[in-house]
Enzyme design. Structure first.
Site, PDB file in Angstrom:
ATOM      1  N   ASP A  29       0.981  -1.199   0.105  1.00 33.43           N
ATOM      2  CA  ASP A  29       0.077   0.007  -0.100  1.00 33.43           C
ATOM      3  C   ASP A  29       0.921   1.218   0.012  1.00 33.43           C
ATOM      4  O   ASP A  29       1.888   1.307   0.761  1.00 33.43           O
ATOM      5  CB  ASP A  29      -0.957  -0.017   1.234  1.00 33.43           C
ATOM      6  CG  ASP A  29      -2.184   0.908   1.034  1.00 33.43           C
ATOM      7  OD1 ASP A  29      -3.322   0.468   1.015  1.00 33.43           O
ATOM      8  OD2 ASP A  29      -1.818   2.231   1.103  1.00 33.43           O
ATOM      9  N   ASN A  86     -12.634  -3.316   2.723  1.00 35.80           N
ATOM     10  CA  ASN A  86     -13.503  -2.255   2.945  1.00 35.80           C
ATOM     11  C   ASN A  86     -14.379  -2.096   1.671  1.00 35.80           C
ATOM     12  O   ASN A  86     -14.124  -2.443   0.556  1.00 35.80           O
ATOM     13  CB  ASN A  86     -12.782  -0.765   2.714  1.00 35.80           C
ATOM     14  CG  ASN A  86     -11.844  -0.557   3.890  1.00 35.80           C
ATOM     15  OD1 ASN A  86     -12.021  -1.114   5.043  1.00 35.80           O
ATOM     16  ND2 ASN A  86     -10.614   0.208   3.774  1.00 35.80           N
ATOM     17  N   GLN A  93     -14.414   2.062   1.335  1.00 34.46           N
ATOM     18  CA  GLN A  93     -13.569   1.909   0.047  1.00 34.46           C
ATOM     19  C   GLN A  93     -13.448   3.077  -0.945  1.00 34.46           C
ATOM     20  O   GLN A  93     -14.308   3.841  -1.195  1.00 34.46           O
ATOM     21  CB  GLN A  93     -14.520   1.202  -0.844  1.00 34.46           C
ATOM     22  CG  GLN A  93     -14.078   0.534  -1.886  1.00 34.46           C
ATOM     23  CD  GLN A  93     -14.753  -0.693  -2.396  1.00 34.46           C
ATOM     24  OE1 GLN A  93     -15.894  -1.057  -2.246  1.00 34.46           O
ATOM     25  NE2 GLN A  93     -14.129  -1.207  -3.684  1.00 34.46           N
ATOM     26  N   SER A  94     -12.157   3.372  -1.292  1.00 36.04           N
ATOM     27  CA  SER A  94     -11.920   4.491  -2.101  1.00 36.04           C
ATOM     28  C   SER A  94     -11.545   3.812  -3.393  1.00 36.04           C
ATOM     29  O   SER A  94     -11.638   4.866  -4.471  1.00 36.04           O
ATOM     30  CB  SER A  94     -10.855   5.154  -1.523  1.00 36.04           C
ATOM     31  OG  SER A  94      -9.570   4.511  -1.301  1.00 36.04           O
ATOM     32  N   VAL A  95     -10.959   2.736  -3.751  1.00 36.20           N
ATOM     33  CA  VAL A  95     -10.775   2.310  -5.146  1.00 36.20           C
ATOM     34  C   VAL A  95     -11.710   0.904  -5.340  1.00 36.20           C
ATOM     35  O   VAL A  95     -11.888   0.266  -4.546  1.00 36.20           O
ATOM     36  CB  VAL A  95      -9.340   1.937  -5.034  1.00 36.20           C
ATOM     37  CG1 VAL A  95      -8.993   1.152  -6.549  1.00 36.20           C
ATOM     38  CG2 VAL A  95      -8.350   2.855  -4.801  1.00 36.20           C
ATOM     39  N   HIS A  99     -10.539  -5.454  -3.187  1.00 34.70           N
ATOM     40  CA  HIS A  99      -9.137  -5.590  -2.809  1.00 34.70           C
ATOM     41  C   HIS A  99      -9.125  -6.121  -1.279  1.00 34.70           C
ATOM     42  O   HIS A  99      -9.807  -5.630  -0.408  1.00 34.70           O
ATOM     43  CB  HIS A  99      -7.992  -4.488  -2.916  1.00 34.70           C
ATOM     44  CG  HIS A  99      -8.945  -3.113  -2.485  1.00 34.70           C
ATOM     45  ND1 HIS A  99      -9.673  -2.344  -3.004  1.00 34.70           N
ATOM     46  CD2 HIS A  99      -8.586  -2.428  -1.435  1.00 34.70           C
ATOM     47  CE1 HIS A  99      -9.983  -1.170  -2.424  1.00 34.70           C
ATOM     48  NE2 HIS A  99      -9.344  -1.336  -1.453  1.00 34.70           N
ATOM     49  N   HIS A 101      -7.079  -5.710   2.316  1.00 37.80           N
ATOM     50  CA  HIS A 101      -5.820  -5.161   2.830  1.00 37.80           C
ATOM     51  C   HIS A 101      -5.355  -6.312   3.974  1.00 37.80           C
ATOM     52  O   HIS A 101      -5.903  -6.835   4.833  1.00 37.80           O
ATOM     53  CB  HIS A 101      -6.293  -4.044   3.943  1.00 37.80           C
ATOM     54  CG  HIS A 101      -6.829  -2.550   3.041  1.00 37.80           C
ATOM     55  ND1 HIS A 101      -6.015  -1.773   2.871  1.00 37.80           N
ATOM     56  CD2 HIS A 101      -8.074  -2.806   2.745  1.00 37.80           C
ATOM     57  CE1 HIS A 101      -6.930  -0.848   2.417  1.00 37.80           C
ATOM     58  NE2 HIS A 101      -8.024  -1.476   1.991  1.00 37.80           N
TER      59      HIS A 101
HETATM   60  P1  DGP Z   1      -9.554   1.403   0.300  1.00 39.24           P
HETATM   61  O1  DGP Z   1      -9.827   2.830   1.100  1.00 39.24           O
HETATM   62  O2  DGP Z   1      -9.942   0.247   1.079  1.00 39.24           O
HETATM   63  O3  DGP Z   1     -10.315   1.366  -1.286  1.00 39.24           O
HETATM   64  O4  DGP Z   1      -8.241   1.223  -0.023  1.00 39.24           O
HETATM   65  C1  DGP Z   1      -7.377   1.572  -1.004  1.00 39.24           C
HETATM   66  C2  DGP Z   1      -5.956   1.490  -0.811  1.00 39.24           C
HETATM   67  O5  DGP Z   1      -5.152   1.821  -2.029  1.00 39.24           O
HETATM   68  C3  DGP Z   1      -5.528   2.667   0.386  1.00 39.24           C
HETATM   69  O6  DGP Z   1      -5.050   2.045   1.253  1.00 39.24           O
HETATM   70  C4  DGP Z   1      -4.439   3.337  -0.544  1.00 39.24           C
HETATM   71  C5  DGP Z   1      -3.975   2.563  -1.675  1.00 39.24           C
HETATM   72  N1  DGP Z   1      -3.822   3.408  -2.748  1.00 39.24           N
HETATM   73  C6  DGP Z   1      -4.024   4.457  -3.386  1.00 39.24           C
HETATM   74  N2  DGP Z   1      -3.336   4.793  -4.343  1.00 39.24           N
HETATM   75  C7  DGP Z   1      -2.366   4.012  -4.402  1.00 39.24           C
HETATM   76  C8  DGP Z   1      -1.128   3.707  -5.461  1.00 39.24           C
HETATM   77  O7  DGP Z   1      -1.187   4.484  -6.446  1.00 39.24           O
HETATM   78  N3  DGP Z   1      -0.364   2.923  -5.101  1.00 39.24           N
HETATM   79  C9  DGP Z   1      -0.477   2.050  -4.177  1.00 39.24           C
HETATM   80  N4  DGP Z   1       0.399   0.796  -3.914  1.00 39.24           N
HETATM   81  N5  DGP Z   1      -1.532   1.871  -3.371  1.00 39.24           N
HETATM   82  C10 DGP Z   1      -2.263   2.885  -3.512  1.00 39.24           C
END
Ligand code: DGP
Length: 113
Positions: A29, A86, A93-95, A99, A101
């Site tokens: 992350d 999430n 959840q943001s992406v 996924h 964690h």
């Molecule tokens: P969530 O909030 O559960 O959707 O987690 C998304 C995660 O993605 C957050 O912990 C940060 C991670 N993340 C966001 N952008 C990037 C990126 O460009 N590279 C990596 N390795 N992780 C990222």
């Protein structure tokens, strides 16, 4: 819709990849919330847990076993670790590419925020 994680799968965005097979990819992350913080994603672009269906059963089982193997290889298994998925907006959840964690290397608290 293509997400950041699709771009990581296609190597269009760099990431510190720790595991890959034909079904999934794991990378560190970018904003770690614990000494070890790895994201495990399916290569199939499933938006969230809320979009899973029965055809994903074997894939999800594979991902859980893979998460356990990654935790083991990262040295987290004996002390313990946390898996978090999430889901949608209230879940944080943001992406919108499903996924897991994998968090470890410190004492986790309960309840989560
Ligand atoms: P969530 O909030 O559960 O959707 O987690 C998304 C995660 O993605 C957050 O912990 C940060 C991670 N993340 C966001 N952008 C990037 C990126 O460009 N590279 C990596 N390795 N992780 C990222």
């Amino acid at each position: 819709m293509e997400t950041l994680f699709d771009k990581i799968i296609k190597r269009q965005v760099p990431a510190d990849i720790v595991f890959e097979d034909e079904l999934c990819l794991a990378f560190r992350d970018i904003s770690p919330q614990a000494p070890t913080h790895i994201l495990l994603i399916p290569k199939k672009p499933i938006e969230s847990m809320a979009k899973l269906n029965t055809e994903d059963q074997a894939l999800m089982g594979h991902m859980l076993l893979t998460a356990a193997q990654i935790a083991q290889s990262e040295g987290l298994s004996e002390e313990g670790y946390r898996l978090v998925v999430n889901t949608n907006s209230a879940g944080g959840q943001s992406v919108y590419h499903l996924h897991m964690h994998i968090l470890g290397g410190r004492q986790m608290q309960w309840p989560p925020g």
